[in-house]
Design a protein around this motif. Structure first.
Motif, mmCIF file in Angstrom:
data_model
loop_
_atom_site.group_PDB
_atom_site.id
_atom_site.type_symbol
_atom_site.label_atom_id
_atom_site.label_comp_id
_atom_site.label_asym_id
_atom_site.label_seq_id
_atom_site.Cartn_x
_atom_site.Cartn_y
_atom_site.Cartn_z
ATOM 1 N N MET A 195 0.833 -1.196 0.000
ATOM 2 C CA MET A 195 0.000 0.000 0.000
ATOM 3 C C MET A 195 0.871 1.250 0.000
ATOM 4 O O MET A 195 1.954 1.247 0.554
ATOM 5 N N LYS A 196 0.380 2.294 -0.631
ATOM 6 C CA LYS A 196 1.171 3.522 -0.730
ATOM 7 C C LYS A 196 0.580 4.601 0.151
ATOM 8 O O LYS A 196 -0.643 4.746 0.214
ATOM 9 N N ALA A 197 1.427 5.341 0.802
ATOM 10 C CA ALA A 197 0.924 6.438 1.635
ATOM 11 C C ALA A 197 0.434 7.563 0.731
ATOM 12 O O ALA A 197 0.994 7.812 -0.329
ATOM 13 N N ILE A 198 -0.650 8.217 1.113
ATOM 14 C CA ILE A 198 -1.088 9.351 0.307
ATOM 15 C C ILE A 198 -0.365 10.621 0.731
ATOM 16 O O ILE A 198 -0.291 11.585 0.003
ATOM 17 N N ARG A 199 0.140 10.605 1.917
ATOM 18 C CA ARG A 199 0.873 11.776 2.374
ATOM 19 C C ARG A 199 2.007 11.306 3.263
ATOM 20 O O ARG A 199 1.917 10.252 3.894
ATOM 21 N N ARG A 200 3.069 12.091 3.266
ATOM 22 C CA ARG A 200 4.225 11.685 4.027
ATOM 23 C C ARG A 200 4.807 12.898 4.692
ATOM 24 O O ARG A 200 4.828 13.974 4.103
ATOM 25 N N PHE A 201 5.249 12.778 5.902
ATOM 26 C CA PHE A 201 5.983 13.886 6.481
ATOM 27 C C PHE A 201 6.968 13.344 7.496
ATOM 28 O O PHE A 201 6.934 12.169 7.848
ATOM 29 N N THR A 202 7.846 14.204 7.912
ATOM 30 C CA THR A 202 8.867 13.760 8.841
ATOM 31 C C THR A 202 8.617 14.401 10.191
ATOM 32 O O THR A 202 8.399 15.603 10.277
ATOM 33 N N TYR A 236 12.349 8.839 -9.118
ATOM 34 C CA TYR A 236 12.402 10.203 -8.603
ATOM 35 C C TYR A 236 11.915 10.236 -7.161
ATOM 36 O O TYR A 236 10.787 10.610 -6.892
ATOM 37 N N PRO A 237 12.753 9.803 -6.226
ATOM 38 C CA PRO A 237 12.330 9.819 -4.828
ATOM 39 C C PRO A 237 11.958 11.249 -4.433
ATOM 40 O O PRO A 237 12.692 12.191 -4.725
ATOM 41 N N VAL A 238 10.786 11.376 -3.823
ATOM 42 C CA VAL A 238 10.315 12.704 -3.463
ATOM 43 C C VAL A 238 10.986 13.148 -2.172
ATOM 44 O O VAL A 238 11.068 12.400 -1.210
ATOM 45 N N LEU A 239 11.465 14.375 -2.177
ATOM 46 C CA LEU A 239 12.120 14.901 -0.985
ATOM 47 C C LEU A 239 11.084 15.512 -0.065
ATOM 48 O O LEU A 239 10.139 16.151 -0.515
ATOM 49 N N ASP A 240 11.284 15.314 1.207
ATOM 50 C CA ASP A 240 10.398 15.947 2.163
ATOM 51 C C ASP A 240 11.142 17.115 2.796
ATOM 52 O O ASP A 240 12.097 16.909 3.544
ATOM 53 N N PRO A 241 10.733 18.343 2.497
ATOM 54 C CA PRO A 241 11.497 19.487 3.002
ATOM 55 C C PRO A 241 11.610 19.486 4.525
ATOM 56 O O PRO A 241 12.595 19.972 5.073
ATOM 57 N N ASP A 242 10.619 18.902 5.206
ATOM 58 C CA ASP A 242 10.694 18.888 6.669
ATOM 59 C C ASP A 242 11.839 18.014 7.170
ATOM 60 O O ASP A 242 12.289 18.165 8.300
ATOM 61 N N GLY A 243 12.270 17.093 6.328
ATOM 62 C CA GLY A 243 13.372 16.225 6.730
ATOM 63 C C GLY A 243 14.709 16.759 6.252
ATOM 64 O O GLY A 243 15.712 16.072 6.317
ATOM 65 N N LEU A 244 14.696 17.983 5.735
ATOM 66 C CA LEU A 244 15.926 18.561 5.191
ATOM 67 C C LEU A 244 16.292 19.810 5.978
ATOM 68 O O LEU A 244 15.451 20.405 6.648
ATOM 69 N N PRO A 245 17.549 20.214 5.865
ATOM 70 C CA PRO A 245 17.976 21.405 6.601
ATOM 71 C C PRO A 245 17.492 22.696 5.928
ATOM 72 O O PRO A 245 18.273 23.503 5.471
ATOM 73 N N LEU A 246 16.167 22.858 5.858
ATOM 74 C CA LEU A 246 15.584 24.021 5.198
ATOM 75 C C LEU A 246 14.651 24.718 6.172
ATOM 76 O O LEU A 246 14.062 24.088 7.039
ATOM 77 N N SER A 247 14.476 26.028 5.976
ATOM 78 C CA SER A 247 13.438 26.703 6.750
ATOM 79 C C SER A 247 12.699 27.673 5.837
ATOM 80 O O SER A 247 13.281 28.244 4.912
ATOM 81 N N VAL A 248 11.408 27.809 6.081
ATOM 82 C CA VAL A 248 10.591 28.700 5.252
ATOM 83 C C VAL A 248 10.879 30.143 5.658
ATOM 84 O O VAL A 248 10.962 30.456 6.845
ATOM 85 N N LEU A 249 11.013 31.007 4.653
ATOM 86 C CA LEU A 249 11.159 32.432 4.942
ATOM 87 C C LEU A 249 9.775 32.973 5.318
ATOM 88 O O LEU A 249 8.807 32.786 4.569
ATOM 89 N N ARG A 250 9.683 33.606 6.486
ATOM 90 C CA ARG A 250 8.371 34.014 6.970
ATOM 91 C C ARG A 250 8.259 35.521 7.154
ATOM 92 O O ARG A 250 9.231 36.199 7.460
#
Ligand SMILES: *Cc1c(COP(=O)(O)O)cnc(C)c1O
Length: 850
Positions: free
Chosen positions: A1-8, A170-184
């Motif tokens: 089964m495949k997840a419809i959504r993924r997050f870290t 094309y493995p999808v990257l999860d930005p939450d699992g990466l060293p990124l931050s949203v500019l707010r």
């Protein structure tokens, strides 16, 4: 089964370990060994499993271990010290802070950035170079703001089918699992940029920030709810689609990128860029956004263009026409006939990029051409590539000789702290008390031949083990549940001369040149006393079936039982693999079709680790090969056809390996050390490392391009853009008058009928200025050795000054010393002259005596 959504789910670190968050999210940890050691010490096994990615590792480590570390004073102390050291690194004055007159910030645009294995936003050399540029800029304190796109799937992951065919995923990257931050924004909402699209549409993007040491990299991301499903995919993958998809990416990068910088500088108070540097043509639209902005301040298109040109640096990276982005003119016209760029007329845009010159295709809009026209300063990436670029883009300055075309060169470099194996850095630290391998004295006896050779052996051994591990993993993936074939444990031999070859697989890089004569290659691989082994890797562009066929040929050859232990194709070439591969090879092979390799950087990374290069004299190697640091494969440029050329060059390759390389490698002293080879290693490390380092490259960009560009932009912006207005008006006046400008006649005197060395030639040139003033032009005598064809070589120039009796036409006079015996020739030329021009050829206008 495949997840419809993924997050870290991010780990909540114990309070005492709070500093780990900061150490993990600033990408300086990707090249700072002590920080890497600290993370490794948390759990060495997990460290390997998570491919040296601290964010992923902290997410996976169990809370018990974290509690244990939190109560371990030694660990907490070490981590705190590293955090303090990072703070010092981020704030202390460095090289750039000692410069005067340098811009307060510089924007650096690139479609790809290869910074760390965990952030695969690159496809090849261009991206790795951009990553190295940011890292070296950080080390030198150069205040760059990087701008790129955040690709949800990055570049593809490569597997090889049992039939040898490249498979892409094309493995999808999860930005939450990466060293990124949203500019707010101050209210906490995500900052955005928006681009107007045809038919009233709009493209929104949020802005990720990546901390690369002292540098902030902004990455634009369209995968947000504000966009339609279709527009969310604009930043789905690197070079995913063609045509319109690609255009949307480039509009976002260029136009959205400038807007993102504005948002970022407004929110943070960071200084606005005084220079814009575009890494290849993909980001070229940035100049148009800046023009639009200036038009909003009351300038005309032509006036705004002068300002933008002054402050823009354009780097071209490819002499391969297929490597340049071109769009259909009507497509550009459609996007430019909207509110996308307020105040900018589509016609003005088209005039910048359409191939409306001899040999061009007027139905195409060429991003490199626009890039060159929007930048007053441009460069290629090695001396040879500079030459090739001046030839290639010479059509834009049709009246000028190639050497006068205003494209210079800055040879690429590589970031030594990233690409030098920790074994070598700790070796240098131990022997010299200095881990900086680019600045220690490798010729010194402090290091014995045997010690240096032992370190090289450990790097080779490391590669052998890594190759076996990768081959085994790939096998498991293709044959789940089936154990490894027994011979895998004998794949490669840590004692054998190891030759590496890894790169993208466009045809010109000739992945399969080594297969020209398969018997000969087999004989080299299985030589009873002096065998070689080959480690090969590379990705073919997903749309390039020819490249995939080359890979298949190679994989097929490598699976022959007779040679399979000695030649291996490793799937999924990436930064992680590269870091073990380059140091582990004794010889790094590169055999492009000269002169299509603009620079090539993998060989530089190998050299930093004491690997010797074996390469066609192309790109950087044409500049740095000195007979002692490796071998040059002669180019058979004059061969009848491509097949003949391949054959000849492959023969030279086999000959070099058989008669020079293998004998030197296996020529051992009583302690089994190849002293002659070690001499070459020392020489390579001592002479090449400082030259090849990205520090040298970034300093050159700063001194030769950024500072002059920033100065030019400041000058042209002064007094409410008055100089820009004047320059635009002057260019229009000169361009209009130019068809009438000509050298009416030239008189000479001062030498006897038999000119002698030391004589002075007096010249008077009468020039019809067609209404221009003598101040508008530079009149020069151009002289040198005359060849039989009357073509001048070894050219020098001297200005002729306007004489007092001048009226209309004007008379210019001067002298030329006859400093060399032999054939001498001269001519007189007139070019436009203005203090705000960076090159005599800038307007593409010249009148030459006939
Ligand atoms: C250095 C590097 C490249 C570029 O190498 P070239 O010699 O310029 O082809 C490509 N991919 C990776 C992973 C690299 O590290």
């Amino acid at each position: 089964m495949k997840a419809i959504r993924r997050f870290t789910v991010r780990t909540v670190l114990p309070e005492r370990l709070g500093m780990l968050e900061e150490l993990a999210t600033n990408l300086r940890r990707s090249w700072h060994q002590p920080t890497r050691q600290l993370f490794r010490s948390i759990d060495p096994e997990l460290w390997e499993l998570t491919s040296h990615d601290p964010v992923a590792m902290l997410g996976a480590v169990d809370s018990e271990r974290l509690e244990q570390l939190a109560s371990d004073d030694t660990f907490v102390g070490a981590a705190t010290e590293l955090r303090d050291e990072l703070h010092t690194y981020l704030s202390e004055p460095r090289w750039y802070q000692s410069l005067t007159d340098a811009p307060a910030s510089i924007a650096y645009f690139s479609p790809e950035f290869g910074i760390a294995a965990a952030l695969p936003q690159y496809s090849g050399g261009l991206g790795i170079l951009a990553g190295d540029h940011l890292k070296a800029a950080s080390d030198l304190g150069v205040p760059i703001i990087g701008v790129g796109l955040f690709y949800r799937a990055g570049y593809f992951r490569q597997a090889i089918s049992r039939e040898g065919w490249q498979l892409e995923s094309y493995p999808v990257l999860d930005p939450d699992g990466l060293p990124l931050s949203v500019l707010r924004n101050p209210d906490g909402s995500a900052a955005q940029v928006v681009l107007a699209l045809p038919d009233g549409g709009a493209l929104y993007a949020r802005i990720w920030q990546v901390a690369v040491g002292r540098i902030t990299l902004l990455l634009l991301d369209t995968d947000i709810p504000e966009n339609s499903e279709q527009l969310r995919t604009v930043t789905d993958r690197l070079y995913g689609g063609g045509g319109e998809h690609r255009l949307l990416q480039e509009l976002l990068l260029g136009i959205g990128g400038v807007r993102a910088i504005k948002v970022y500088t407004d929110l943070t108070g960071v200084a606005s860029p005084g220079v814009f540097h575009t890494n290849e043509g993909h980001a070229g639209f940035l100049g148009l956004e800046r023009i639009s902005d200036l038009i909003g301040q009351g300038l005309s298109f032509a006036e705004a263009l002068q300002v933008v040109r002054a402050g823009t640096v354009f780097t071209t990276h490819t002499p391969v026409p297929a490597g340049i982005d071109r769009f259909e003119v009507p497509l550009i016209e459609r996007y430019m006939s909207t509110d996308l760029l307020p105040g900018v007329d589509a016609a003005d845009v088209l005039a910048l990029g359409t191939e409306n010159y001899e040999g061009g295709d007027p139905s195409k809009f060429n991003m490199a051409v626009m890039g060159l026209r929007l930048a007053q300063r441009a460069n290629g990436v090695s001396q040879l590539h500079g030459e090739v670029s001046r030839e290639m883009f010479g059509v834009l300055w049709p009246e000028f000789d190639p050497e006068d075309v205003p494209i210079t060169s800055v040879t690429n470099g590589v970031h030594a702290p990233t690409w030098t194996d920790p074994l070598l850095t700790s070796f240098a630290a131990e022997k010299f008390g200095n881990p900086d391998t680019t600045s220690v004295d490798w010729m010194s006896e402090v290091v014995s031949d045997a010690d240096l050779w032992a370190i090289r052996g450990r790097m080779r051994d490391q590669l052998v083990r890594d190759a076996r591990r990768r081959v085994s993993l790939a096998w498991q993936e293709q044959n789940p549940g089936v154990g490894d074939p027994a011979w895998f444990s004998e794949l490669l031999d840590p004692e054998i001369l190891t030759i590496g070859f890894a790169r993208r697989v466009p045809t010109y890089k000739r992945l399969t040149l080594m297969l020209q004569d398969q018997d000969r290659l087999r004989a080299l691989l299985t030589h009873p006393e002096r065998p070689i082994q080959l480690v090969i890797a590379g990705k073919s562009h997903p749309a390039d079936d020819e490249g995939k066929r080359l890979i298949r040929r190679l994989v097929e050859f490598a699976s022959e039982p007779e040679v399979r232990k000695r030649i291996v194709f490793l799937p999924n070439y990436d930064i992680g693999m590269a870091k073990t591969l380059y140091p582990g090879t004794d010889v790094w092979l590169n055999n492009p079709l000269r002169p299509l390799e603009a620079c090539g950087t993998s060989g530089m990374k190998a050299a930093l680790n004491g690997s010797l290069n074996l390469s066609i004299l192309d790109g950087w190697w044409a500049e740095f090969y000195d007979e002692e640091n490796g071998w040059a494969i002669p180019s058979a440029d004059s061969a009848g056809d491509g097949a003949e050329r391949d054959k000849l060059e492959a023969e030279s390759l086999y000959d070099l390996i058989e008669h020079q390389i293998a004998p030197r490698f296996y020529d051992r002293n009583a302690d089994d050390v190849p002293t002659r080879w070690v001499e070459s290693i020392r020489h390579t490390l001592a002479t090449l490392s400082p030259e090849l380092s990205a520090d040298r490259m970034v300093k050159e960009y700063v001194e030769r391009l950024y500072i002059p560009a920033a100065r030019a932009e400041r000058e042209i912006e002064a007094k409410g853009y008055q100089p820009a207005r004047e320059l635009a008006a002057w260019k229009a006046r000169v361009t209009d008058a130019w068809p009438g400008v000509h050298v009416a006649h030239v008189e000479s005197g001062g030498v006897d009928s038999v000119p002698q060395l030391g004589d002075e030639l007096h010249l008077r040139a009468t020039v019809d200025l067609a209404g221009l003033t003598p101040d508008d032009v530079l009149v020069e005598v151009v002289y040198g050795r005359a060849q039989a064809s009357d073509r001048l070589v070894s050219v020098s120039r001297r200005e002729l000054r306007v004489t007092e009796e001048s009226g209309s036409p004007a008379v210019f006079a001067g002298t030329v010393p006859l400093e060399r015996s032999g054939s001498f020739g001269y001519t007189v030329r007139v070019v436009p002259k203005h203090p705000l021009l960076a090159s005599d050829a800038e307007l593409g206008l010249v009148a030459v005596a006939v």
